[in-house]
Design a protein around this motif. Structure first.
Motif, PDB file in Angstrom:
ATOM      1  N   GLU A   1      -4.569  10.201   5.508  1.00 14.70           N
ATOM      2  CA  GLU A   1      -5.560   9.351   6.183  1.00 14.70           C
ATOM      3  C   GLU A   1      -5.331   7.887   5.813  1.00 14.70           C
ATOM      4  OE1 GLU A   1      -8.770   6.843   6.927  1.00 14.70           O
ATOM      5  OE2 GLU A   1      -8.382   7.475   4.861  1.00 14.70           O
ATOM      6  N   THR A   2      -5.032   7.639   4.538  1.00 18.01           N
ATOM      7  CA  THR A   2      -4.773   6.268   4.080  1.00 18.01           C
ATOM      8  C   THR A   2      -3.535   5.706   4.769  1.00 18.01           C
ATOM      9  OG1 THR A   2      -5.630   6.953   1.941  1.00 18.01           O
ATOM     10  CG2 THR A   2      -4.470   4.849   2.002  1.00 18.01           C
TER      11      THR A   2
ATOM     12  N   TYR B   1     -13.290   2.465  16.947  1.00 17.37           N
ATOM     13  CA  TYR B   1     -12.697   2.437  15.602  1.00 17.37           C
ATOM     14  C   TYR B   1     -11.828   1.194  15.421  1.00 17.37           C
ATOM     15  CZ  TYR B   1     -10.172   3.538  11.362  1.00 17.37           C
ATOM     16  OH  TYR B   1      -9.648   3.459  10.105  1.00 17.37           O
TER      17      TYR B   1
ATOM     18  N   TRP C   1     -11.394  -5.630   8.426  1.00 16.12           N
ATOM     19  CA  TRP C   1     -10.180  -6.150   7.780  1.00 16.12           C
ATOM     20  C   TRP C   1     -10.219  -7.673   7.731  1.00 16.12           C
ATOM     21  CZ3 TRP C   1      -6.949  -5.033   4.322  1.00 16.12           C
ATOM     22  CH2 TRP C   1      -5.637  -5.526   4.258  1.00 16.12           C
TER      23      TRP C   1
ATOM     24  N   MET D   1      -2.240   6.600   7.669  1.00 11.67           N
ATOM     25  CA  MET D   1      -2.522   6.334   9.088  1.00 11.67           C
ATOM     26  C   MET D   1      -3.305   5.033   9.235  1.00 11.67           C
ATOM     27  SD  MET D   1      -3.595  10.070  10.673  1.00 11.67           S
ATOM     28  CE  MET D   1      -3.396   9.726  12.426  1.00 11.67           C
ATOM     29  N   ARG D   2      -4.282   4.845   8.362  1.00  5.62           N
ATOM     30  CA  ARG D   2      -5.121   3.644   8.410  1.00  5.62           C
ATOM     31  C   ARG D   2      -4.255   2.407   8.157  1.00  5.62           C
ATOM     32  NH1 ARG D   2      -9.041   2.572   4.045  1.00  5.62           N
ATOM     33  NH2 ARG D   2      -8.526   4.692   3.411  1.00  5.62           N
ATOM     34  N   CYS D   3      -3.349   2.519   7.175  1.00  4.32           N
ATOM     35  CA  CYS D   3      -2.481   1.386   6.840  1.00  4.32           C
ATOM     36  C   CYS D   3      -1.524   1.087   8.001  1.00  4.32           C
ATOM     37  CB  CYS D   3      -1.712   1.694   5.559  1.00  4.32           C
ATOM     38  SG  CYS D   3      -0.747   0.306   4.972  1.00  4.32           S
TER      39      CYS D   3
ATOM     40  N   VAL E   1      -4.440   9.995  17.164  1.00  4.33           N
ATOM     41  CA  VAL E   1      -5.409   9.079  17.768  1.00  4.33           C
ATOM     42  C   VAL E   1      -4.681   8.114  18.697  1.00  4.33           C
ATOM     43  CG1 VAL E   1      -7.085   9.146  15.879  1.00  4.33           C
ATOM     44  CG2 VAL E   1      -5.272   7.435  15.841  1.00  4.33           C
TER      45      VAL E   1
ATOM     46  N   ILE F   1      -2.118   1.630  11.156  1.00  9.57           N
ATOM     47  CA  ILE F   1      -2.921   1.011  12.224  1.00  9.57           C
ATOM     48  C   ILE F   1      -3.175  -0.465  11.904  1.00  9.57           C
ATOM     49  CG2 ILE F   1      -5.209   1.012  13.318  1.00  9.57           C
ATOM     50  CD1 ILE F   1      -5.085   4.144  13.027  1.00  9.57           C
TER      51      ILE F   1
ATOM     52  N   ILE G   1       0.806  -1.223   0.000  1.00 11.36           N
ATOM     53  CA  ILE G   1       0.000   0.000   0.000  1.00 11.36           C
ATOM     54  C   ILE G   1       0.843   1.278   0.000  1.00 11.36           C
ATOM     55  CG2 ILE G   1      -1.767   1.309   1.284  1.00 11.36           C
ATOM     56  CD1 ILE G   1      -2.876  -1.334   0.250  1.00 11.36           C
TER      57      ILE G   1
ATOM     58  N   ILE H   1     -12.408  -1.546  12.541  1.00  9.39           N
ATOM     59  CA  ILE H   1     -11.436  -1.789  11.473  1.00  9.39           C
ATOM     60  C   ILE H   1     -10.927  -3.235  11.537  1.00  9.39           C
ATOM     61  CG2 ILE H   1      -9.251  -1.089  12.575  1.00  9.39           C
ATOM     62  CD1 ILE H   1      -8.644   0.481  10.004  1.00  9.39           C
TER      63      ILE H   1
END
Lengths: 249, 249
Positions: free
Chosen positions: A170-171, A219, A227, A173-175, A211, A177, A162, A223
């Motif tokens: 944002e992507t 959250y 996932w 940070m999400r990746c 966060v 996490i 990714i 997630i």
């Protein structure tokens, strides 16, 4: 153990860390491994630490105490983040050599630690480094935007797929996490809460977004479930291994 | 390095291995790490090997030579697969101690290796074991159906999500291939071809299905592309990290 990562993006830097430390199965504790040094309008620097907790705490404590004294180089006075990385490397080697010895009752003690250090100093570009236990450091690059310390392997494949320098914050940070959460699933020495911070380029603010996700944070629950379902679906949709795949015997 | 895994299913056993060995970046070679011992109607046993190539080759060679001699225990005469695992453990320790020494020019040489060994002997249930470098072994169980040796971490998360004892053989083979292929992507010391074999319970055949996937094998190309696309889609469909996820500062 620990798992921390830093990601150098076009728009800024993402930092992410777990919070578990352990010294044997009876001594599992929660410590934040994310340390921010912020001087408004001048610099915003974040450190992530992995390895021997006594060593990393002594480095962080020295960085803080320096600010009250008249040291020639401090996290406040360095001209580049790389100067600060050099200084952290020196403190790290000094702390290690204080406790590790080749002989005597503590011979063989692994007092090593490593750091990710990044941020921005007014007038300079954002910088991101990994400081090795030996005190030297490497920089992130556009071809290799992320740096990891600690228990790095379980969470690497998703980053490899990714993460790119131009990924949206944002992507990223999400990746990050997902990468830390997958590691927690496969390794008991990495644990919640997960901290994730985004520093926006040229803002010179402490952070743009931060966060802290405890194990039961809504959250994180959402997630994780999503996932797990999505990965299973992704796997189910792979082409089947049919007869035509067989090798001649 | 190497990455091999064995999976104990209700319907039989899946074995999967990569084929890269390296002794420094200039000496990267291709060796099959999958060794089958088959005696029609009596027993079908497969070994996977990781670690020092000289050590694992000497163990495999001894197993083959034993078959021509009058040894008391051989891969042919053991009553249970666990007897064979014990014997492999003995050979392994003997081979290691022949080359490793605490003093002298070769002190510090890591001659260790590990094995996955599984299959079925007529009249017994299928068995699957991991033989440690020290010669002892553990069995797979229904709660922990897979065993790994070598570079195990990158490929573990997908196994943790998908693999169960009652997983279908084709699904388990596909998951093993994805696990090995993801590891090859993240680690240069694991490489093609991928070998994957399914032994069907009570068949006492050499295998029910066997594939050998070179780097440019059409199925490997297809599953790689599909997995990469599906993972990215799975990730894109995760819930976004919105404002409500933020912690109070």
């Amino acid at each position: 153990m620990t798992y921390c990562l830093g990601i150098a993006l076009t728009e800024g830097i993402v930092f992410c860390s777990d919070s578990r430390t352990n010294a044997g199965p009876d001594r599992v504790n929660t410590y934040s491994k994310m340390h921010s040094f912020f001087f408004e309008g001048d610099r915003s620097i974040t450190l992530l630490s992995a390895g021997n907790l006594a060593t990393s705490q002594s480095v962080i404590a020295k960085l803080n105490r320096d600010l009250e004294g008249a040291e020639s180089i401090t996290i406040r006075s360095g001209k580049y983040v790389s100067d600060v990385a050099d200084y952290v490397g020196e403190l790290l080697v000094a702390a290690r050599s204080r406790y590790a010895s080749e002989e005597g009752p503590d011979a063989g003690l692994d007092a090593s630690a490593s750091f990710i250090i990044g941020g921005q100093i007014a007038g300079q570009d954002p910088e991101l480094y990994l400081v090795y236990p030996e005190g030297n450091h490497i920089a992130a690059s556009s071809a290799q935007p992320y740096l990891q310390i600690g228990e790095t392997k379980y969470g690497k494949p998703i980053l490899d797929r990714i993460m790119q320098a131009d990924t949206q914050p944002e992507t990223a940070m999400r990746c990050a996490i997902v990468s830390v959460d997958s590691t927690m699933r496969s390794n008991a020495t990495v644990g919640p809460p997960i901290e994730c911070l985004f520093y926006r380029r040229d803002s010179l603010l402490k952070w743009d977004k931060y966060v802290r996700l405890d194990d039961d944070h809504p959250y994180l629950t959402k997630i994780r479930k999503s996932w797990d379902e999505n990965i299973k679906k992704a796997f189910d949709q792979l082409p089947a291994l049919d007869q035509s795949s067989e090798a001649p015997v």
